[in-house]
Design a protein around this motif. Structure first.
Motif, PDB file in Angstrom:
ATOM      1  N   PHE A 199       3.823  10.052  -7.101  1.00  0.00           N
ATOM      2  CA  PHE A 199       4.633  10.694  -8.511  1.00  0.00           C
ATOM      3  C   PHE A 199       3.647  11.050  -9.475  1.00  0.00           C
ATOM      4  O   PHE A 199       4.118  11.893 -10.019  1.00  0.00           O
ATOM      5  N   ALA A 200       2.490  10.289  -9.796  1.00  0.00           N
ATOM      6  CA  ALA A 200       1.666  10.843 -10.838  1.00  0.00           C
ATOM      7  C   ALA A 200       1.235  12.320 -10.572  1.00  0.00           C
ATOM      8  O   ALA A 200       1.202  13.211 -11.773  1.00  0.00           O
ATOM      9  N   ALA A 201       0.611  12.396  -9.269  1.00  0.00           N
ATOM     10  CA  ALA A 201       0.311  13.884  -8.886  1.00  0.00           C
ATOM     11  C   ALA A 201       1.421  14.918  -9.188  1.00  0.00           C
ATOM     12  O   ALA A 201       0.989  15.963  -9.896  1.00  0.00           O
ATOM     13  N   LEU A 202       2.799  14.496  -8.840  1.00  0.00           N
ATOM     14  CA  LEU A 202       3.742  15.436  -8.990  1.00  0.00           C
ATOM     15  C   LEU A 202       4.135  15.879 -10.181  1.00  0.00           C
ATOM     16  O   LEU A 202       4.255  17.104 -10.770  1.00  0.00           O
ATOM     17  N   ILE A 203       4.061  14.843 -11.352  1.00  0.00           N
ATOM     18  CA  ILE A 203       4.399  15.317 -12.812  1.00  0.00           C
ATOM     19  C   ILE A 203       3.339  16.024 -13.287  1.00  0.00           C
ATOM     20  O   ILE A 203       3.596  16.762 -14.208  1.00  0.00           O
ATOM     21  N   VAL A 204       2.011  15.575 -12.991  1.00  0.00           N
ATOM     22  CA  VAL A 204       0.951  16.408 -13.611  1.00  0.00           C
ATOM     23  C   VAL A 204       1.033  17.842 -12.934  1.00  0.00           C
ATOM     24  O   VAL A 204       0.854  18.959 -13.620  1.00  0.00           O
ATOM     25  N   ALA A 205       1.334  18.078 -11.707  1.00  0.00           N
ATOM     26  CA  ALA A 205       1.664  19.464 -11.300  1.00  0.00           C
ATOM     27  C   ALA A 205       2.511  20.217 -11.867  1.00  0.00           C
ATOM     28  O   ALA A 205       2.621  21.343 -11.983  1.00  0.00           O
ATOM     29  N   PRO A 250       0.814  -1.139   0.035  1.00  0.00           N
ATOM     30  CA  PRO A 250      -0.195  -0.011  -0.161  1.00  0.00           C
ATOM     31  C   PRO A 250       0.930   1.250  -0.005  1.00  0.00           C
ATOM     32  O   PRO A 250       0.523   2.429  -0.876  1.00  0.00           O
ATOM     33  N   LEU A 251       1.831   1.312   0.731  1.00  0.00           N
ATOM     34  CA  LEU A 251       2.719   2.434   0.797  1.00  0.00           C
ATOM     35  C   LEU A 251       3.639   2.561  -0.738  1.00  0.00           C
ATOM     36  O   LEU A 251       3.540   3.721  -1.197  1.00  0.00           O
ATOM     37  N   PHE A 252       3.772   1.623  -1.134  1.00  0.00           N
ATOM     38  CA  PHE A 252       4.616   1.646  -2.580  1.00  0.00           C
ATOM     39  C   PHE A 252       3.443   2.134  -3.514  1.00  0.00           C
ATOM     40  O   PHE A 252       3.704   3.110  -4.457  1.00  0.00           O
ATOM     41  N   GLY A 253       2.101   1.626  -3.397  1.00  0.00           N
ATOM     42  CA  GLY A 253       1.120   2.435  -4.212  1.00  0.00           C
ATOM     43  C   GLY A 253       0.939   3.949  -4.036  1.00  0.00           C
ATOM     44  O   GLY A 253       0.743   4.327  -5.084  1.00  0.00           O
ATOM     45  N   LEU A 254       0.695   4.174  -2.737  1.00  0.00           N
ATOM     46  CA  LEU A 254       0.622   5.729  -2.508  1.00  0.00           C
ATOM     47  C   LEU A 254       1.737   6.414  -3.179  1.00  0.00           C
ATOM     48  O   LEU A 254       1.860   7.494  -3.563  1.00  0.00           O
ATOM     49  N   SER A 259      -0.781   1.956  -9.509  1.00  0.00           N
ATOM     50  CA  SER A 259      -0.793   2.427  -8.187  1.00  0.00           C
ATOM     51  C   SER A 259      -2.059   2.145  -7.029  1.00  0.00           C
ATOM     52  O   SER A 259      -1.655   1.857  -5.962  1.00  0.00           O
ATOM     53  N   LEU A 260      -3.155   2.516  -7.703  1.00  0.00           N
ATOM     54  CA  LEU A 260      -4.440   2.140  -6.690  1.00  0.00           C
ATOM     55  C   LEU A 260      -4.200   0.647  -6.513  1.00  0.00           C
ATOM     56  O   LEU A 260      -4.701   0.217  -5.367  1.00  0.00           O
ATOM     57  N   THR A 261      -3.933  -0.222  -7.614  1.00  0.00           N
ATOM     58  CA  THR A 261      -3.973  -1.630  -7.656  1.00  0.00           C
ATOM     59  C   THR A 261      -3.066  -1.850  -6.259  1.00  0.00           C
ATOM     60  O   THR A 261      -3.158  -2.878  -5.401  1.00  0.00           O
ATOM     61  N   LEU A 262      -1.855  -1.466  -6.334  1.00  0.00           N
ATOM     62  CA  LEU A 262      -1.005  -1.725  -5.258  1.00  0.00           C
ATOM     63  C   LEU A 262      -1.333  -1.255  -3.961  1.00  0.00           C
ATOM     64  O   LEU A 262      -1.443  -1.880  -2.921  1.00  0.00           O
ATOM     65  N   ALA A 263      -1.878  -0.030  -4.026  1.00  0.00           N
ATOM     66  CA  ALA A 263      -2.386   0.628  -2.561  1.00  0.00           C
ATOM     67  C   ALA A 263      -3.599  -0.285  -2.105  1.00  0.00           C
ATOM     68  O   ALA A 263      -3.718  -0.143  -0.808  1.00  0.00           O
TER      69      ALA A 263
END
Length: 231
Positions: free
Chosen positions: A25-31, A16-20, A218-222
């Motif tokens: 990461f996805a949020a930061l590259i979009v930002a 779950p931590l790796f998924g988060l 990532s959601l799958t892992l989280a």
């Protein structure tokens, strides 16, 4: 397309931590792109006058976006390592190495984009137009060729995840489609960086699919329940 099996991957307490981390990461590259694109970041092949104007007048936006990238690289490495951990038993039992190939792509992408960000910062500190012309050409080439490593990450983790039963077939197809577009863009680098045109849309569409792919992965892992700690 490889056959999908029921998931029998490695017990991974930190999944779950790796998924988060992947979602971060996805949020930061979009930002980062939401900061730079409205500020007027030039596309590959743009006139050097436009390039010089952007890097002279948008140092605040460039500095803010660049400050996010070290966090993004750490989070993407954690995501890749987590995916390998989750898939490792399935890979080992099959004698496969798709997850390791995908992780290699993640690390190489981090290294390549370090160069991209460093070149942007160098351009912001270079008032000489002749020097900026060479730096900008190198930036564009490295930025476009980076699609090779994204394609490797997408292919490795998609096929590894499908064969292990971790991700559904549609998700694997999404990853492979994104990989094909990004790899195609990388092979067309000399023409893409020569002048703005429709060829640049290959990399853009591939990148957008990559963001969706990594968010879903990532959601799958989280969502995987953490394994209980040993007594």
């Amino acid at each position: 397309m490889p056959r999908q099996t029921k998931y029998e991957g490695e017990s991974a307490p930190l999944a779950p931590l790796f998924g988060l981390a992947g979602l971060g990461f996805a949020a930061l590259i979009v930002a980062g792109n939401l900061i730079l694109i409205p500020a007027g970041l030039p596309r590959p092949g743009a006139a050097i006058g436009d390039v010089l104007a952007f890097f002279a007048n948008s140092k605040g936006a460039l500095g803010l976006a660049s400050a996010l990238t070290p966090f993004a690289w750490v989070l993407s490495a954690l995501f890749g390592a987590g995916a390998v951990q989750v898939l490792w038993r399935s890979e080992r039992d099959r004698g496969g190495a798709w997850a390791l190939a995908g992780f290699a792509g993640v690390l190489l992408q981090n290294a390549a984009f370090t160069g991209v960000v460093a070149l942007r910062l160098a351009l912001a500190a270079t008032p000489d137009s002749s020097a900026a012309l060479g730096l900008w050409a190198l930036h564009n080439a490295l930025f476009t060729l980076n699609g090779t490593f994204l394609a490797l990450a997408l292919t490795g983790l998609s096929l590894g995840g499908l064969q292990a039963g971790l991700i559904p077939r549609w998700h694997c197809r999404l990853g492979l489609s994104s990989a094909a577009l990004l790899f195609g863009s990388a092979t067309l680098t000399p023409w893409i960086i020569d002048r703005p045109g429709p060829l640049g849309l290959l990399g853009l569409v591939g990148w957008l699919l990559w963001v969706v792919w990594i968010a879903v992965y990532s959601l799958t892992l989280a969502r995987r329940p953490a394994a209980p700690a040993p007594c």
